[in-house]
Motif scaffolding. Structure first.
Motif, PDB file in Angstrom:
ATOM      1  N   LYS A 143      18.526 100.036  80.205  1.00  6.10           N
ATOM      2  CA  LYS A 143      17.489 100.535  79.317  1.00  6.10           C
ATOM      3  C   LYS A 143      16.187  99.869  79.742  1.00  6.10           C
ATOM      4  O   LYS A 143      16.159  98.672  80.045  1.00  6.10           O
ATOM      5  CB  LYS A 143      17.808 100.279  77.851  1.00  6.10           C
ATOM      6  CG  LYS A 143      17.917  98.834  77.426  1.00  6.10           C
ATOM      7  CD  LYS A 143      18.191  98.742  75.918  1.00  6.10           C
ATOM      8  CE  LYS A 143      18.230  97.299  75.434  1.00  6.10           C
ATOM      9  NZ  LYS A 143      18.473  97.211  73.969  1.00  6.10           N
ATOM     10  N   GLU A 189      16.983 104.993  78.354  1.00  2.00           N
ATOM     11  CA  GLU A 189      18.141 104.716  79.190  1.00  2.00           C
ATOM     12  C   GLU A 189      18.070 105.464  80.518  1.00  2.00           C
ATOM     13  O   GLU A 189      17.630 106.612  80.569  1.00  2.00           O
ATOM     14  CB  GLU A 189      19.432 105.088  78.454  1.00  2.00           C
ATOM     15  CG  GLU A 189      19.718 104.199  77.253  1.00  2.00           C
ATOM     16  CD  GLU A 189      21.092 104.469  76.655  1.00  2.00           C
ATOM     17  OE1 GLU A 189      21.763 105.413  77.107  1.00  2.00           O
ATOM     18  OE2 GLU A 189      21.486 103.725  75.727  1.00  2.00           O
ATOM     19  N   GLU A 198      16.802  96.026  80.791  1.00  4.19           N
ATOM     20  CA  GLU A 198      18.012  95.262  80.507  1.00  4.19           C
ATOM     21  C   GLU A 198      19.203  96.065  81.030  1.00  4.19           C
ATOM     22  O   GLU A 198      19.241  97.291  80.880  1.00  4.19           O
ATOM     23  CB  GLU A 198      18.172  95.018  79.001  1.00  4.19           C
ATOM     24  CG  GLU A 198      17.088  94.142  78.406  1.00  4.19           C
ATOM     25  CD  GLU A 198      17.289  93.930  76.911  1.00  4.19           C
ATOM     26  OE1 GLU A 198      18.378  94.313  76.410  1.00  4.19           O
ATOM     27  OE2 GLU A 198      16.373  93.418  76.260  1.00  4.19           O
ATOM     28  N   ILE A 227      22.741  97.423  80.790  1.00  5.25           N
ATOM     29  CA  ILE A 227      23.755  97.714  79.776  1.00  5.25           C
ATOM     30  C   ILE A 227      25.146  97.733  80.401  1.00  5.25           C
ATOM     31  O   ILE A 227      26.114  97.224  79.836  1.00  5.25           O
ATOM     32  CB  ILE A 227      23.473  99.060  79.087  1.00  5.25           C
ATOM     33  CG1 ILE A 227      22.105  99.014  78.396  1.00  5.25           C
ATOM     34  CG2 ILE A 227      24.568  99.413  78.082  1.00  5.25           C
ATOM     35  CD1 ILE A 227      21.686 100.330  77.791  1.00  5.25           C
ATOM     36  N   ASP A 228      25.231  98.336  81.601  1.00  5.25           N
ATOM     37  CA  ASP A 228      26.531  98.429  82.282  1.00  5.25           C
ATOM     38  C   ASP A 228      26.279  98.355  83.785  1.00  5.25           C
ATOM     39  O   ASP A 228      25.464  99.120  84.323  1.00  5.25           O
ATOM     40  CB  ASP A 228      27.225  99.749  81.921  1.00  5.25           C
ATOM     41  CG  ASP A 228      28.694  99.764  82.352  1.00  5.25           C
ATOM     42  OD1 ASP A 228      29.020  99.116  83.369  1.00  5.25           O
ATOM     43  OD2 ASP A 228      29.499 100.430  81.688  1.00  5.25           O
TER      44      ASP A 228
END
Length: 292
Positions: free
Chosen positions: A52, A5, A32, A34-35
């Motif tokens: 991540k 992360e 990807e 996440i937020d």
């Protein structure tokens, strides 16, 4: 490789941080979101973006889902465009040409020794000259930036990833030894006080040195806290069957008796070595400037 992360003020900042951590260009990064994060109003309610990411595998099965979108900052894009026409590159020549142009823009005379090992897919660049303190920067940050940019250039259009190391006057080895001494002395302190110790913010490489130096220590454990660029290592005492909050490790009397002597000597060695590592190049530069 498992996903890790990364955080940043924006999604692009988080991607850039991941590229710096792995020392790879963005087209070799798989990530990807996440937020997406939140800017907030005047900094209030701000929430960092979170992704991540991992290094792309050279051979992947085609996935049915939508492919990951890769985003580059303008700075990285400009470096990639400069290397866009390079095919079947001469790694040593390309890295020398890139650095020669950089140093010419900085009005610096630097001797560049580049050696490429094709079997290991690694490039080692050694720099030498009269102003190496400028190229090292604070805790090696400028040297790390040069290494990152060279990695972008030589990995453009190559089939296999080339690892790059840039050094001058054996700085990286000396810095590594200083960090290992720091880790040892912090371990002594945590063992004596039975309290966690938080180190100063470090880059990912330096944090790995601390973690590695203490990974087999019987009495302490390490973890990282915070967001980049302020992420730091925290050293904490292990709480096992032999540990007592009031009296420490009861079955290690020899360690306790010798602690004060070892810690005092170790602290002096670390302070002396740390000062030398962090300031010797800058002192030389200042002296040369005065003589000129």
């Amino acid at each position: 490789m498992e996903y890790m992360e990364f955080k940043g003020k924006t999604k692009n900042d988080a991607i850039t941080e991941a590229c710096r951590y792995f020392s790879i260009p963005s087209d070799k990064l798989e990530y990807e979101v996440i937020d997406e994060g939140k800017a907030g109003l005047f900094g209030i309610g701000m929430k960092p973006a979170l992704i991540k990411a991992k290094v792309k595998e050279e051979i992947q099965q085609i996935k049915e889902e939508e492919p990951v979108k890769l985003v580059e900052s303008p700075e990285i894009a400009s470096v990639r465009e400069a290397a866009a026409n390079i095919a079947d590159i001469d790694v040593e020549a390309v890295s020398k040409k890139f650095l020669t142009d950089v140093f010419a823009a900085m009005d610096m005379t630097v001797i560049i020794d580049a050696k490429y090992n094709d079997s290991l897919k690694s490039l080692e660049v050694e720099l030498s000259g009269d102003e190496m303190g400028v190229l090292i920067g604070k805790r090696g940050q400028t040297l790390d930036s040069l290494q990152y940019l060279i990695s972008l250039v030589v990995n453009k259009g190559t089939g296999e990833y080339i690892r790059v190391k840039v050094d001058t006057e054996n700085y990286r080895q000396r810095r590594k030894e200083t960090l290992e001494n720091l880790a040892k002395n912090i371990s002594y302190k945590v063992k004596r006080t039975r309290r966690p110790v938080s180190l100063e913010p470090m880059n990912p490489y330096e944090r790995r040195v601390i973690h590695s130096a203490l990974q087999n220590d019987r009495y302490v454990t390490t973890h990282s806290e915070g967001d980049e660029p302020f992420r730091r290592v925290v050293v904490t005492p292990k709480r096992d069957a032999n540990f007592n909050e009031g009296r420490g490790y009861q079955r290690n009397k020899d360690y306790n008796r010798s602690y004060n002597k070892n810690y005092s000597r170790g602290a002096k060695e670390y302070n002396r070595e740390s000062n030398k590592t962090n300031h010797d190049f800058h002192s030389e530069h200042s002296e040369n400037s005065s003589e000129a």
